[in-house]
Design a protein around this motif. Structure first.
Motif, PDB file in Angstrom:
ATOM      1  N   SER A 153     -11.932  66.551  91.500  1.00  0.00           N
ATOM      2  CA  SER A 153     -11.759  66.597  92.872  1.00  0.00           C
ATOM      3  C   SER A 153     -11.473  65.664  93.793  1.00  0.00           C
ATOM      4  CB  SER A 153     -13.645  67.297  93.678  1.00  0.00           C
ATOM      5  OG  SER A 153     -14.295  65.835  93.412  1.00  0.00           O
ATOM      6  N   LEU A 154     -11.149  63.895  92.900  1.00  0.00           N
ATOM      7  CA  LEU A 154     -10.449  63.197  93.544  1.00  0.00           C
ATOM      8  C   LEU A 154      -9.384  62.830  93.054  1.00  0.00           C
ATOM      9  CD1 LEU A 154     -13.859  60.493  92.095  1.00  0.00           C
ATOM     10  CD2 LEU A 154     -13.449  62.161  94.149  1.00  0.00           C
ATOM     11  N   PRO A 155      -8.944  62.074  93.558  1.00  0.00           N
ATOM     12  CA  PRO A 155      -7.629  61.955  94.423  1.00  0.00           C
ATOM     13  C   PRO A 155      -7.228  60.630  92.653  1.00  0.00           C
ATOM     14  CG  PRO A 155      -8.352  60.838  96.120  1.00  0.00           C
ATOM     15  CD  PRO A 155      -9.280  61.145  94.967  1.00  0.00           C
ATOM     16  N   ASN A 156      -5.868  61.275  92.102  1.00  0.00           N
ATOM     17  CA  ASN A 156      -6.201  60.678  90.501  1.00  0.00           C
ATOM     18  C   ASN A 156      -6.177  59.429  90.397  1.00  0.00           C
ATOM     19  OD1 ASN A 156      -4.844  63.284  89.846  1.00  0.00           O
ATOM     20  ND2 ASN A 156      -2.976  62.928  89.873  1.00  0.00           N
ATOM     21  N   TYR A 164      -9.511  54.693  88.426  1.00  0.00           N
ATOM     22  CA  TYR A 164     -10.116  53.473  88.658  1.00  0.00           C
ATOM     23  C   TYR A 164     -11.891  53.644  88.213  1.00  0.00           C
ATOM     24  CZ  TYR A 164     -12.750  50.196  90.944  1.00  0.00           C
ATOM     25  OH  TYR A 164     -14.871  49.225  90.735  1.00  0.00           O
ATOM     26  N   PHE A 165     -12.784  54.623  88.352  1.00  0.00           N
ATOM     27  CA  PHE A 165     -13.830  55.526  87.933  1.00  0.00           C
ATOM     28  C   PHE A 165     -13.774  55.456  86.425  1.00  0.00           C
ATOM     29  CE2 PHE A 165     -15.350  57.790  92.621  1.00  0.00           C
ATOM     30  CZ  PHE A 165     -15.938  56.067  92.430  1.00  0.00           C
ATOM     31  N   VAL A 166     -12.978  56.194  85.801  1.00  0.00           N
ATOM     32  CA  VAL A 166     -12.883  55.857  84.047  1.00  0.00           C
ATOM     33  C   VAL A 166     -12.486  54.815  83.384  1.00  0.00           C
ATOM     34  CG1 VAL A 166     -11.300  57.172  81.960  1.00  0.00           C
ATOM     35  CG2 VAL A 166     -12.220  58.375  84.100  1.00  0.00           C
ATOM     36  N   SER A 167     -11.801  53.752  84.447  1.00  0.00           N
ATOM     37  CA  SER A 167     -12.091  52.458  83.528  1.00  0.00           C
ATOM     38  C   SER A 167     -12.714  51.650  83.383  1.00  0.00           C
ATOM     39  CB  SER A 167     -10.883  51.513  84.321  1.00  0.00           C
ATOM     40  OG  SER A 167     -11.138  51.053  86.007  1.00  0.00           O
ATOM     41  N   LEU A 168     -13.636  51.771  84.525  1.00  0.00           N
ATOM     42  CA  LEU A 168     -15.474  51.173  85.158  1.00  0.00           C
ATOM     43  C   LEU A 168     -15.545  51.716  83.352  1.00  0.00           C
ATOM     44  CD1 LEU A 168     -16.288  51.972  87.854  1.00  0.00           C
ATOM     45  CD2 LEU A 168     -15.502  49.512  87.388  1.00  0.00           C
ATOM     46  N   THR A 169     -15.532  52.163  82.929  1.00  0.00           N
ATOM     47  CA  THR A 169     -16.368  52.553  81.392  1.00  0.00           C
ATOM     48  C   THR A 169     -15.310  50.742  80.507  1.00  0.00           C
ATOM     49  OG1 THR A 169     -14.186  53.773  80.118  1.00  0.00           O
ATOM     50  CG2 THR A 169     -16.555  55.039  80.994  1.00  0.00           C
ATOM     51  N   VAL A 170     -14.756  50.497  79.998  1.00  0.00           N
ATOM     52  CA  VAL A 170     -14.463  49.763  79.553  1.00  0.00           C
ATOM     53  C   VAL A 170     -15.036  47.994  80.731  1.00  0.00           C
ATOM     54  CG1 VAL A 170     -12.567  48.153  79.163  1.00  0.00           C
ATOM     55  CG2 VAL A 170     -12.278  50.674  79.183  1.00  0.00           C
ATOM     56  N   ALA A 226     -14.954  51.603  96.185  1.00  0.00           N
ATOM     57  CA  ALA A 226     -14.589  53.344  95.752  1.00  0.00           C
ATOM     58  C   ALA A 226     -15.350  54.258  96.127  1.00  0.00           C
ATOM     59  CB  ALA A 226     -13.787  52.978  95.153  1.00  0.00           C
ATOM     60  N   ASN A 227     -17.278  54.033  95.746  1.00  0.00           N
ATOM     61  CA  ASN A 227     -17.979  55.149  96.103  1.00  0.00           C
ATOM     62  C   ASN A 227     -18.045  54.878  97.460  1.00  0.00           C
ATOM     63  OD1 ASN A 227     -19.966  55.796  93.433  1.00  0.00           O
ATOM     64  ND2 ASN A 227     -19.514  54.059  93.144  1.00  0.00           N
ATOM     65  N   GLY A 228     -18.014  54.230  98.113  1.00  0.00           N
ATOM     66  CA  GLY A 228     -17.943  54.170  99.971  1.00  0.00           C
ATOM     67  C   GLY A 228     -16.458  55.177  99.970  1.00  0.00           C
ATOM     68  N   TYR A 229     -15.511  54.846  99.821  1.00  0.00           N
ATOM     69  CA  TYR A 229     -14.583  56.172 100.122  1.00  0.00           C
ATOM     70  C   TYR A 229     -14.677  57.662  99.723  1.00  0.00           C
ATOM     71  CZ  TYR A 229      -9.359  57.820 100.606  1.00  0.00           C
ATOM     72  OH  TYR A 229      -8.735  58.370 100.040  1.00  0.00           O
ATOM     73  N   ALA A 230     -15.465  57.633  98.403  1.00  0.00           N
ATOM     74  CA  ALA A 230     -15.649  58.551  97.774  1.00  0.00           C
ATOM     75  C   ALA A 230     -16.611  59.953  98.496  1.00  0.00           C
ATOM     76  CB  ALA A 230     -15.716  58.879  95.686  1.00  0.00           C
ATOM     77  N   ASN A 231     -17.664  58.760  98.600  1.00  0.00           N
ATOM     78  CA  ASN A 231     -18.684  59.698  99.429  1.00  0.00           C
ATOM     79  C   ASN A 231     -18.724  59.692 100.544  1.00  0.00           C
ATOM     80  OD1 ASN A 231     -20.440  60.349  97.103  1.00  0.00           O
ATOM     81  ND2 ASN A 231     -20.247  57.577  96.974  1.00  0.00           N
ATOM     82  N   TYR A 232     -17.581  58.913 101.405  1.00  0.00           N
ATOM     83  CA  TYR A 232     -17.723  59.320 103.281  1.00  0.00           C
ATOM     84  C   TYR A 232     -16.648  59.045 103.863  1.00  0.00           C
ATOM     85  CZ  TYR A 232     -22.439  56.251 103.337  1.00  0.00           C
ATOM     86  OH  TYR A 232     -23.800  56.577 103.493  1.00  0.00           O
TER      87      TYR A 232
END
Length: 143
Positions: A44-47, A52-58, A88-94
């Motif tokens: 549901s998020l923009p690509n 970015y969130f996937v990159s946090l696994t590294v 990023a979480n602020g953008y996604a959640n608000y």
């Protein structure tokens, strides 16, 4: 116990350990989201935000390891990861989530924000105890 951040005071050692543990916890969260959602854990998020969130696994474990190795770059990367994760979480959640009131994501955002502010403030205290480069080497990418 001079093997852990040698030359640093006990509070600095504790802050570094807590920061590294928080970053490793973030790694586990993002790995769990990848395991649950496959290659598209955030449909549901923009690509750009999903990448970015996937990159946090590294980035999370890299920052944790560099921090554990007493590197200044670990402090900088740790702050950058936590602050950008909070934004990023602020953008996604608000912005993207129109749900009213308190949600699980907004609670998570609050936790990440507290970690980001606390670690960034603490990093200034850790800076003088951190090393600029690995012992016995010329400057490297780990600076």
């Amino acid at each position: 116990m001079d093997f852990w951040w040698p030359g640093a005071a006990r509070p600095a050692r504790a802050i570094a350990l807590v920061g590294a543990v928080a970053l490793m916890y973030g790694t586990l969260v993002h790995l769990a989201q990848l395991a649950a959602g496959g290659w598209d854990p955030y449909p549901s998020l923009p690509n750009w935000l999903a990448v970015y969130f996937v990159s946090l696994t590294v980035l999370d474990p890299l920052a944790a390891v560099l921090l554990l190795r007493q590197r200044k770059v670990g402090l900088v990367l740790g702050c950058a990861v936590l602050v950008s994760d909070s934004a990023a979480n602020g953008y996604a959640n608000y912005i993207l989530d129109s749900s009213p009131g308190i949600t699980t994501g907004r609670i998570g955002h609050a936790v990440v924000t507290v970690l980001a502010v606390t670690f960034t403030a603490a990093a200034t205290q850790l800076w003088s105890a951190a090393r600029s480069q690995p012992h016995g080497r010329k400057a490297s990418w780990l600076r």
